[in-house]
Design an enzyme around this catalytic site. Structure first.
Site, PDB file in Angstrom:
ATOM      1  N   GLU A  99       0.717  -1.289   0.187  1.00  0.00           N
ATOM      2  CA  GLU A  99      -0.043  -0.149   0.287  1.00  0.00           C
ATOM      3  C   GLU A  99       0.798   1.316  -0.043  1.00  0.00           C
ATOM      4  O   GLU A  99       0.288   2.377   0.197  1.00  0.00           O
ATOM      5  CB  GLU A  99      -0.960   0.010   1.415  1.00  0.00           C
ATOM      6  CG  GLU A  99      -2.026  -1.059   1.127  1.00  0.00           C
ATOM      7  CD  GLU A  99      -2.912  -1.086   2.375  1.00  0.00           C
ATOM      8  OE1 GLU A  99      -4.075  -1.845   2.083  1.00  0.00           O
ATOM      9  OE2 GLU A  99      -2.930  -0.363   3.151  1.00  0.00           O
ATOM     10  N   GLU A 134      -7.095  -7.516  -1.512  1.00  0.00           N
ATOM     11  CA  GLU A 134      -7.586  -7.216  -0.189  1.00  0.00           C
ATOM     12  C   GLU A 134      -9.167  -6.816  -0.130  1.00  0.00           C
ATOM     13  O   GLU A 134      -9.347  -5.857  -0.800  1.00  0.00           O
ATOM     14  CB  GLU A 134      -6.726  -6.312   0.509  1.00  0.00           C
ATOM     15  CG  GLU A 134      -5.379  -6.710   1.048  1.00  0.00           C
ATOM     16  CD  GLU A 134      -4.699  -5.752   2.275  1.00  0.00           C
ATOM     17  OE1 GLU A 134      -5.477  -4.902   2.871  1.00  0.00           O
ATOM     18  OE2 GLU A 134      -3.402  -5.602   2.051  1.00  0.00           O
TER      19      GLU A 134
END
Length: 873
Positions: free
Chosen positions: A449, A546
């Site tokens: 991320e 995710e």
């Protein structure tokens, strides 16, 4: 798909005409704190926390509020000491080898410093031949507080900030974790506690030799498409004392292929790379083991004495396909394994314990077996934890679990001082060399991320300063990590981040303007406030790496780390365990959209029921989202789709608390994991409503001729009101096709005048082959929110238990009405049910229970509880 690599290195006593001596320093050391007030034995491998626990100085680190109470441990400095007597036989070269030091330490031998460590993920070696003495010798490892060290490193980096400074207060963690190379989650995360460990978490040994030492050996098969030929790239890392010549023989035993090489080594550490061309490879894997092609390669390394390193290699190709898609802007994003497009079905793996030395082989095997038993074929090793132990990858090879391997960087910017970059470079080199022989690893990913954090300005960096952070990002992940991976391993793809737009991010300079662009790459998606049943709000992504929702673990798991005063949803304990801001409220708000919240007058029962309803909510929410991704694999709608992966967050827990996991700490399956066993089934019917029309997709990993059977039930009865059967359709492997389409009003009207409405009825559906045999699981669709349903009765489920000859228990259930989310709990009797959390639309149903240890029918009957949705209000 099954991907195997079975390693059996047989290290010989004689290496290149030289007897190699090795002295293990594992076992009992002495551990003390900085002022000497604590001094006691400690096991190596191990850490300070586990040593204190074993000696009785602290209790279970997970009990109640001990994560805060034991903060003093990581604010102190600690020293490990051991005495040993080496062999009297003189050797030209002696190495003191530390496989893993956690984290910042100075190493002393006989009072003289030999070197320093600053990276948990590296192996360290120190030349100590001239420092050894006859008789007793002493090794001392002086560990610095990782919290204090990180603060000092942050303060020394004064030219500009490297955010974030600290985790959110709700996480109760430590600051500046991005300035130290250790598990980032050890300073706390939104699903786990703060335990920044210190210790010798891997083995320690002394190695002595005269001529040449093999440090590392790998064998990676790569397919050369231009030559239509396999090349086995064999690589060895050697430590030479003096100039020497080595004869290396590589043999493919089954094909009677052999090639010999002569390698000349100069003094020092050298990498030797050899290539063996293989003209034919035959398939030896059975149907149940997927499409991997396998062959045994045995490498013989010979000088004056034969030293044999037999390595079984499983040949497989990996391609990350990013190419234009007809009818859609952007690029595809999917993995092609051995030439076959594969939909990745699985989850994300986090550290299994805050204290890595307490993760047993049984723990690892149980978690991975649970993934396989839930029909998963892939796991993502998340970038905020650790590079997992060798056993993890060995088992993934054996079980056919494909691994998306992050490097250990997560949710932060990182400094780029030369010493920090240098230790990271060595970390990456060592980890790639260690793991690249494992065919289960199908992709490297630079971080978790961090592209998204930079591109969408998580840390509110002023515009004028952003170029510095972009430069640092590219320097770390592209110029260093990516460059090393491409040099060390050409057999699998590399992604700079996750989520990322992949090739598009690269074209935009490695940091995309919109890393969440659904026309490219992979996506992380979380939305806790929107109705999770509303599939129209879900991202039709190329790949979902995710997504998820929180739930609480079961009462039997929480009871082990709490007291009776903690057993309420609003207790201080419940608030303390929740590390995600507003998480407890979000769970109830999401559950309240479709279910009555528990309202028992008994406070303990209401607490247990609330834990249950969070698991119901989580399971149904993740089911809806995963089925959306699976049915989106074969279609493009409004330029989006062709989804080829669903990895929900997260597989396992690090402690007993609320999280996104489907498996509780200790291995107990949540309702979500039982649901995953079905929504990841190789053959699955997926039904949903679109503007009043029922659509059912048949999703299949293999080709089948199938038809659909839909049954409608009233909430108040266990007899089907009506049944509809569709026509037969061929469903190709790796596809999702519409197999049934019908307005819901027409379906209900066909059940008889007024017999069913949206509020009084629900439906189930399943696939059948041309012989009428059920294929895959039975799925369901609620025609209204269960809390609005009319006629839902308490099912009054009764049961009986019988034991068979193999210690498995059969539980016979009987219900008087349709029962939703039927949950069987054996409380403190560990084991696993064959199915759970199911919709019961028949009077009788049989479930089996496999205990993990000795138990009896009486114990199981006394422990067993059964809860359905109607029972909690």
């Amino acid at each position: 798909i099954t991907i195997w690599l079975l390693i059996a290195f047989t290290l010989c006593k004689y290496v290149y005409g030289d007897e190699r001596l090795e002295l293990s320093l594992n076992g009992k050391w002495i551990l003390q704190n900085s002022n000497g007030s604590l001094l006691f034995p400690a096991e190596v491998p191990g850490c300070v926390h586990s040593a204190l626990l074993k000696q009785g100085f602290i209790q279970d680190i997970y009990f109640r509020f001990n994560d805060v109470a034991y903060r003093w441990i990581v604010l102190d400095n600690w020293t490990y000491t051991i005495s040993f007597s080496p062999s009297n036989e003189a050797k030209q070269r002696v190495r003191l080898v530390f496989e893993g030091v956690d984290t910042v330490a100075s190493i002393f031998l006989n009072g003289v410093i030999t070197g320093n460590t600053d990276n948990m993920f590296r192996r360290y070696e120190f030349s100590v031949g001239k420092m050894l003495r006859g008789g007793e010798n002493n090794v001392e490892v002086r560990l610095l507080s990782p919290v204090v060290y990180s603060l000092e490193r942050s303060q020394a980096h004064s030219s500009y900030a490297v955010p974030p400074d600290c985790p959110p207060p709700v996480q109760k963690g430590e600051c500046h974790v991005n300035f130290i190379r250790k598990a980032q989650s050890s300073f706390s995360w939104d699903w786990g506690p703060s335990f920044p460990t210190l210790g010798l978490w891997k083995g320690v040994r002394l190695e002595a030799f005269n001529v040449l030492r093999l440090i590392h050996l790998s064998a990676v098969p790569v397919y050369n498409s231009s030559l239509s030929q396999w090349v086995v790239e064999v690589e060895g890392l050697f430590d030479a004392v003096e100039q020497t010549t080595v004869r290396v023989s590589l043999s493919v035993v089954e094909l009677w292929t052999e090639e010999a090489f002569t390698v000349r080594f100069l003094p020092g550490t050298h990498k030797c790379s050899l290539s063996l061309y293989v003209n034919q490879v035959r398939r030896v894997c059975g149907e149940g083991k997927g499409t991997a092609v396998c062959l045994c390669l045995v490498c013989f390394i010979v000088v004056s004495f034969s030293c044999e390193f037999p390595t079984q290699v499983y040949f497989r190709t990996v391609e990350l396909v990013q190419e234009p898609i007809a009818g859609s802007p952007g690029l595809s994003f999917y993995f092609r394994i051995n030439g076959k497009p594969i939909f990745l079905k699985g989850s994300n793996w986090i550290p299994a314990h805050a204290l890595q030395d307490l993760v047993s082989p049984a723990d690892v095997r149980n978690l991975l077996q649970s993934a396989v038993d839930a029909n998963m074929n892939a796991l993502r090793v998340w970038g905020g934890g650790v590079y997992e132990q060798d056993l993890f990858y060995d088992l993934c090879d054996e079980m056919g679990v494909m691994i998306w391997q992050d490097f250990m960087f997560a949710c932060a910017m990182y400094p780029t001082e030369s010493d920090f970059i240098q230790t990271i470079r060595e970390e990456v080199i060592q980890q790639v060399r260690r793991l690249k022989s494992h065919p289960s690893v199908i992709v490297w990913s630079g971080n978790n991320e961090n592209e998204a954090a930079l591109a969408t300005d998580w840390f509110k960096i002023p515009v004028v300063q952003r170029p510095q952070y972009y430069t640092d990002y590219v320097s770390l992940y592209v110029d260093n990590i990516r460059a090393i991976v491409l040099e060390e391993d050409g057999s699998r793809p590399f992604l700079v981040s996750s989520p990322t737009n992949g090739a598009e991010s690269q074209w935009e300079g490695w940091v995309s303007r919109d890393p969440y662009n659904l026309h490219y790459g992979d996506t992380h998606y979380y939305n806790y406030t929107h109705d999770c049943w509303d599939w129209t709000a879900l991202p039709r992504a190329r790949f979902a790496s995710e997504y998820g929702f929180q739930s609480w673990p079961s009462f039997s798991t929480l009871r082990k780390v709490s007291k009776p005063e903690d057993w309420s949803y609003g207790s201080t304990f419940s608030h303390h365990r929740q590390h995600h801001a507003e998480g407890n409220q979000q769970m109830l708000k999401q559950a309240g959209l479709h279910y009555h919240l528990p309202d028992s007058p008994d406070s303990l029962q209401r607490y247990k029921d609330t834990l249950y309803i969070t698991q119901v909510m989580q399971a149904q929410c993740v089911k809806t989202q995963t089925e959306f991704y699976r049915r989106s694999q074969s279609e493009i709608i409004e330029g989006k789709g062709h989804t080829m992966g669903a990895l929900y967050w997260q597989l396992n827990d690090i402690w007993q608390g609320p999280s996104w996991s489907s498996i509780e700490f200790g291995g107990k399956w949540k309702m979500l994991h039982y649901f995953a066993q079905e929504f990841f089934s190789p053959l699955l019917p997926v039904g949903f409503e679109d503007q009043g029309v029922l659509l059912v997709y048949a999703v299949s990993d293999l080709s089948h001729d199938l038809h659909l059977k839909v049954s409608v039930y009233g909430w108040s009865s266990v007899d089907a009101v009506c049944t509809v059967v569709s026509g037969t359709a061929l469903v190709g492997g790796g596809s999702a096709v519409v197999i049934h389409k019908q307005p819901i009003t027409a379906l209900l009207a066909g059940c008889g005048s007024g017999s069913c409405t949206r509020l009084t009825c629900l439906m189930t559906y399943h696939l059948e082959d041309i012989n009428g045999c059920q294929q895959g699981p039975i799925n369901h669709l609620f025609l209204s929110s269960p809390k609005e349903a009319h006629g839902m009765l308490k099912p009054n489920i009764t049961f009986s238990v019988q034991q068979d000859e193999v210690r498995r228990y059969t539980i016979n259930l009987r219900s008087s009405a349709v029962a939703a989310f039927v949950w069987l709990d054996a409380l403190d009797v560990p084991g696993r049910f064959s199915t759970n959390g199911f919709l019961m639309v028949t009077r009788n149903r049989t479930v089996t229970f496999d205990p993990w240890g000795p138990t009896s029918t009486k114990q199981l009957v006394q422990a067993l509880t059964i809860t359905s949705l109607r029972d909690v209000y």
